[in-house]
Design an enzyme around this catalytic site. Structure first.
Site, PDB file in Angstrom:
ATOM      1  N   HIS A   6      -0.201  -5.321  -2.842  1.00  0.00           N
ATOM      2  CA  HIS A   6      -1.406  -5.831  -1.781  1.00  0.00           C
ATOM      3  C   HIS A   6      -0.871  -6.424  -0.796  1.00  0.00           C
ATOM      4  O   HIS A   6      -0.290  -7.589  -0.578  1.00  0.00           O
ATOM      5  CB  HIS A   6      -2.111  -6.809  -2.533  1.00  0.00           C
ATOM      6  N   GLU A  49      -0.552  -0.223   1.560  1.00  0.00           N
ATOM      7  CA  GLU A  49      -0.159  -0.223   0.114  1.00  0.00           C
ATOM      8  C   GLU A  49       0.723   0.673  -0.190  1.00  0.00           C
ATOM      9  O   GLU A  49       0.911   1.796   0.306  1.00  0.00           O
ATOM     10  CB  GLU A  49      -1.509  -0.274  -0.728  1.00  0.00           C
ATOM     11  N   ASP A 105      -9.286  -1.236  -8.358  1.00  0.00           N
ATOM     12  CA  ASP A 105      -8.011  -1.296  -9.397  1.00  0.00           C
ATOM     13  C   ASP A 105      -8.599  -1.330 -10.776  1.00  0.00           C
ATOM     14  O   ASP A 105      -8.245  -0.842 -11.824  1.00  0.00           O
ATOM     15  CB  ASP A 105      -7.055  -2.452  -9.144  1.00  0.00           C
ATOM     16  N   HIS A 159       1.473  -1.237  -7.592  1.00  0.00           N
ATOM     17  CA  HIS A 159       1.307  -1.081  -6.397  1.00  0.00           C
ATOM     18  C   HIS A 159       1.194  -2.545  -5.674  1.00  0.00           C
ATOM     19  O   HIS A 159       1.169  -3.499  -6.087  1.00  0.00           O
ATOM     20  CB  HIS A 159      -0.156  -0.253  -6.127  1.00  0.00           C
TER      21      HIS A 159
HETATM   22 ZN   LIG Z   1      -4.927  -3.187  -5.842  1.00  0.00          ZN
END
Ligand SMILES: [Zn+2]
Length: 133
Positions: free
Chosen positions: A84, A24, A95, A82
């Site tokens: 995935h 990530e 999250d 961010h």
């Molecule tokens: Zn996430």
């Protein structure tokens, strides 16, 4: 609610997500905004301390640096980005827990789907529309 970013800013985030693959990636989004529209003005690329494909953590040092830089630029931290790498652009349980403490727009890029989605946690999870200019 809507978040506005430029084509070039989108490209910077996609490149960041791709260069951190299979892990990530994360970034802070600086900008201006109110309860209806947030406009991204600058991007602070951060390092995922965890180097994990399913989690991310920005170090306290880097967060402090980011907030300081935003202040110097007279901008707010309006969002957290961010990626995935292997799943949909939907907030994970982790999250959602962090969204409680960080009530800004959360933008997620799915490498798997090549798509961006954004959310904000109010009393429930609300999807934020993304406008590319
Ligand atoms: Zn996430």
């Amino acid at each position: 609610m809507e978040i506005v970013l430029t084509k070039n800013q989108k490209k910077v985030l996609v490149n960041h997500a791709q260069s951190n693959f299979p892990n990530e990636s994360c970034a802070l989004l600086f900008g201006i905004g109110d309860s209806k529209t947030c406009t991204v003005k600058d991007i602070f690329l951060a390092e995922n301390m965890e180097k994990s494909p399913i989690n991310f953590t920005i170090s306290n040092e880097e967060l402090l640096k980011g907030y300081k830089e935003a202040e110097q630029k007279k901008l707010d931290v309006i969002g957290i980005f961010h990626s995935h790498p292997h799943s949909e652009a939907v907030p994970s349980l982790t999250d959602k827990e962090f969204m409680v403490g960080n009530p800004v727009v959360w933008m997620i890029f799915s490498n798997k789907r090549d798509e961006f989605k954004a959310y904000i946690l109010e009393s429930s999870l609300v999807q934020v529309s993304i406008k590319i200019i």
